[in-house]
Design a protein around this motif. Sequence first.
Motif, PDB file in Angstrom:
ATOM      1  N   TYR A  21      20.649 216.405  61.273  1.00 41.80           N
ATOM      2  CA  TYR A  21      20.820 215.022  61.721  1.00 41.80           C
ATOM      3  C   TYR A  21      22.185 214.813  62.370  1.00 41.80           C
ATOM      4  O   TYR A  21      22.301 214.070  63.353  1.00 41.80           O
ATOM      5  CB  TYR A  21      20.612 214.045  60.565  1.00 41.80           C
ATOM      6  CG  TYR A  21      19.208 214.084  60.021  1.00 41.80           C
ATOM      7  CD1 TYR A  21      18.107 213.987  60.868  1.00 41.80           C
ATOM      8  CD2 TYR A  21      18.970 214.248  58.669  1.00 41.80           C
ATOM      9  CE1 TYR A  21      16.816 214.042  60.382  1.00 41.80           C
ATOM     10  CE2 TYR A  21      17.678 214.311  58.172  1.00 41.80           C
ATOM     11  CZ  TYR A  21      16.607 214.206  59.037  1.00 41.80           C
ATOM     12  OH  TYR A  21      15.329 214.266  58.549  1.00 41.80           O
ATOM     13  N   SER A  25      22.809 213.606  66.236  1.00 40.21           N
ATOM     14  CA  SER A  25      23.708 212.514  66.619  1.00 40.21           C
ATOM     15  C   SER A  25      24.785 213.008  67.585  1.00 40.21           C
ATOM     16  O   SER A  25      25.147 212.297  68.530  1.00 40.21           O
ATOM     17  CB  SER A  25      24.328 211.854  65.381  1.00 40.21           C
ATOM     18  OG  SER A  25      25.177 212.739  64.700  1.00 40.21           O
ATOM     19  N   ILE A  28      23.131 213.279  71.035  1.00 43.26           N
ATOM     20  CA  ILE A  28      22.955 211.960  71.659  1.00 43.26           C
ATOM     21  C   ILE A  28      24.275 211.490  72.255  1.00 43.26           C
ATOM     22  O   ILE A  28      24.324 211.035  73.403  1.00 43.26           O
ATOM     23  CB  ILE A  28      22.407 210.940  70.638  1.00 43.26           C
ATOM     24  CG1 ILE A  28      20.967 211.287  70.281  1.00 43.26           C
ATOM     25  CG2 ILE A  28      22.497 209.512  71.179  1.00 43.26           C
ATOM     26  CD1 ILE A  28      20.413 210.516  69.095  1.00 43.26           C
ATOM     27  N   PHE A  61      26.290 203.956  70.944  1.00 40.56           N
ATOM     28  CA  PHE A  61      25.232 204.230  69.974  1.00 40.56           C
ATOM     29  C   PHE A  61      25.420 205.616  69.358  1.00 40.56           C
ATOM     30  O   PHE A  61      25.343 205.781  68.142  1.00 40.56           O
ATOM     31  CB  PHE A  61      23.872 204.110  70.666  1.00 40.56           C
ATOM     32  CG  PHE A  61      22.698 204.327  69.768  1.00 40.56           C
ATOM     33  CD1 PHE A  61      22.477 203.531  68.660  1.00 40.56           C
ATOM     34  CD2 PHE A  61      21.770 205.324  70.054  1.00 40.56           C
ATOM     35  CE1 PHE A  61      21.372 203.715  67.840  1.00 40.56           C
ATOM     36  CE2 PHE A  61      20.663 205.522  69.247  1.00 40.56           C
ATOM     37  CZ  PHE A  61      20.471 204.713  68.141  1.00 40.56           C
ATOM     38  N   ILE A  65      26.138 206.547  65.438  1.00 36.41           N
ATOM     39  CA  ILE A  65      25.233 207.383  64.652  1.00 36.41           C
ATOM     40  C   ILE A  65      26.024 208.491  63.963  1.00 36.41           C
ATOM     41  O   ILE A  65      25.807 208.792  62.792  1.00 36.41           O
ATOM     42  CB  ILE A  65      24.115 207.988  65.526  1.00 36.41           C
ATOM     43  CG1 ILE A  65      23.195 206.910  66.061  1.00 36.41           C
ATOM     44  CG2 ILE A  65      23.291 208.996  64.733  1.00 36.41           C
ATOM     45  CD1 ILE A  65      22.216 207.430  67.104  1.00 36.41           C
ATOM     46  N   GLN A  66      26.952 209.105  64.695  1.00 34.35           N
ATOM     47  CA  GLN A  66      27.803 210.149  64.104  1.00 34.35           C
ATOM     48  C   GLN A  66      28.558 209.600  62.892  1.00 34.35           C
ATOM     49  O   GLN A  66      28.624 210.241  61.840  1.00 34.35           O
ATOM     50  CB  GLN A  66      28.819 210.666  65.124  1.00 34.35           C
ATOM     51  CG  GLN A  66      28.232 211.475  66.234  1.00 34.35           C
ATOM     52  CD  GLN A  66      29.268 211.803  67.301  1.00 34.35           C
ATOM     53  OE1 GLN A  66      30.143 210.997  67.612  1.00 34.35           O
ATOM     54  NE2 GLN A  66      29.151 212.980  67.875  1.00 34.35           N
ATOM     55  N   TRP A  69      26.143 208.975  59.913  1.00 40.99           N
ATOM     56  CA  TRP A  69      25.736 210.207  59.233  1.00 40.99           C
ATOM     57  C   TRP A  69      26.906 210.846  58.487  1.00 40.99           C
ATOM     58  O   TRP A  69      26.712 211.473  57.444  1.00 40.99           O
ATOM     59  CB  TRP A  69      25.077 211.194  60.195  1.00 40.99           C
ATOM     60  CG  TRP A  69      23.630 210.851  60.380  1.00 40.99           C
ATOM     61  CD1 TRP A  69      23.046 210.313  61.489  1.00 40.99           C
ATOM     62  CD2 TRP A  69      22.592 210.967  59.404  1.00 40.99           C
ATOM     63  NE1 TRP A  69      21.708 210.097  61.265  1.00 40.99           N
ATOM     64  CE2 TRP A  69      21.398 210.496  59.986  1.00 40.99           C
ATOM     65  CE3 TRP A  69      22.543 211.430  58.094  1.00 40.99           C
ATOM     66  CZ2 TRP A  69      20.179 210.474  59.309  1.00 40.99           C
ATOM     67  CZ3 TRP A  69      21.328 211.405  57.418  1.00 40.99           C
ATOM     68  CH2 TRP A  69      20.170 210.933  58.023  1.00 40.99           C
ATOM     69  N   HIS A  99      17.961 207.124  55.870  1.00 41.66           N
ATOM     70  CA  HIS A  99      17.590 207.092  57.285  1.00 41.66           C
ATOM     71  C   HIS A  99      17.710 205.685  57.859  1.00 41.66           C
ATOM     72  O   HIS A  99      18.199 205.521  58.990  1.00 41.66           O
ATOM     73  CB  HIS A  99      16.173 207.619  57.486  1.00 41.66           C
ATOM     74  CG  HIS A  99      16.092 209.098  57.388  1.00 41.66           C
ATOM     75  ND1 HIS A  99      16.472 209.931  58.400  1.00 41.66           N
ATOM     76  CD2 HIS A  99      15.673 209.898  56.373  1.00 41.66           C
ATOM     77  CE1 HIS A  99      16.289 211.185  58.036  1.00 41.66           C
ATOM     78  NE2 HIS A  99      15.813 211.191  56.796  1.00 41.66           N
ATOM     79  N   CYS A 102      21.455 205.080  58.403  1.00 44.57           N
ATOM     80  CA  CYS A 102      22.099 205.923  59.417  1.00 44.57           C
ATOM     81  C   CYS A 102      21.549 205.720  60.827  1.00 44.57           C
ATOM     82  O   CYS A 102      22.264 205.961  61.801  1.00 44.57           O
ATOM     83  CB  CYS A 102      21.993 207.389  59.027  1.00 44.57           C
ATOM     84  SG  CYS A 102      22.982 207.797  57.580  1.00 44.57           S
ATOM     85  N   TRP A 103      20.312 205.280  60.961  1.00 51.33           N
ATOM     86  CA  TRP A 103      19.757 205.051  62.294  1.00 51.33           C
ATOM     87  C   TRP A 103      19.753 203.566  62.662  1.00 51.33           C
ATOM     88  O   TRP A 103      20.001 203.212  63.821  1.00 51.33           O
ATOM     89  CB  TRP A 103      18.332 205.599  62.393  1.00 51.33           C
ATOM     90  CG  TRP A 103      18.257 207.086  62.268  1.00 51.33           C
ATOM     91  CD1 TRP A 103      17.739 207.785  61.211  1.00 51.33           C
ATOM     92  CD2 TRP A 103      18.729 208.078  63.191  1.00 51.33           C
ATOM     93  NE1 TRP A 103      17.864 209.141  61.433  1.00 51.33           N
ATOM     94  CE2 TRP A 103      18.466 209.350  62.645  1.00 51.33           C
ATOM     95  CE3 TRP A 103      19.357 208.016  64.430  1.00 51.33           C
ATOM     96  CZ2 TRP A 103      18.794 210.530  63.290  1.00 51.33           C
ATOM     97  CZ3 TRP A 103      19.686 209.209  65.073  1.00 51.33           C
ATOM     98  CH2 TRP A 103      19.403 210.432  64.509  1.00 51.33           C
ATOM     99  N   CYS A 104      19.481 202.697  61.698  1.00 48.39           N
ATOM    100  CA  CYS A 104      19.325 201.275  62.024  1.00 48.39           C
ATOM    101  C   CYS A 104      20.644 200.525  62.146  1.00 48.39           C
ATOM    102  O   CYS A 104      20.741 199.599  62.956  1.00 48.39           O
ATOM    103  CB  CYS A 104      18.421 200.594  61.002  1.00 48.39           C
ATOM    104  SG  CYS A 104      16.723 201.178  61.131  1.00 48.39           S
ATOM    105  N   LEU A 107      21.735 201.039  65.556  1.00 46.96           N
ATOM    106  CA  LEU A 107      20.800 200.349  66.432  1.00 46.96           C
ATOM    107  C   LEU A 107      21.082 198.849  66.461  1.00 46.96           C
ATOM    108  O   LEU A 107      21.043 198.216  67.531  1.00 46.96           O
ATOM    109  CB  LEU A 107      19.360 200.612  65.984  1.00 46.96           C
ATOM    110  CG  LEU A 107      18.264 200.010  66.850  1.00 46.96           C
ATOM    111  CD1 LEU A 107      18.300 200.604  68.255  1.00 46.96           C
ATOM    112  CD2 LEU A 107      16.908 200.250  66.208  1.00 46.96           C
TER     113      LEU A 107
END
Length: 150
Positions: A21, A25, A28, A61, A65-66, A69, A99, A102-104, A107
Amino acid sequence: AIKYHHHILSNLSLAAQLPIYISISDLIFEIFHGGDHLHSLFHNYILEDKWCVLFGSGKTFGVNIQTAWALGVSIYLIRVIFNNSTKEIKFGPKHVYLHLFCWCTPLIILIFGFIYNTYGKSLGPWCDVTDPTIHFFMVDIWMVIVMIAL
């Protein structure tokens, strides 16, 4: 191919999944950050209009994310160190809470950036969050919070 890789990933322990993951990140972030810089290097000017917004928002973004995580891995390590059990640490069924965080969280920050029209030409020769104060609240403050939490 996606089903195959999802099957392999779902059979790994969370400890084995975390570096994957983080790598995703990083990828991305580098696609947007590197793409922005490569365009500037080869064309001698920065991206304009919607392309600048796309790459500036993607970079923000990616870095968020980095950061998320990094905090997720830290929380995992703290729980492993202080847990007296040999069972794998869980963050809900299939680690859904980790998850979601770390993703939302990144976002949500990304969406707020679009709502307040903060992406575009930065003060430097790249695309990013246009105002340094807003950049502080969208990116930098989260890094500071993670460093304090570590």
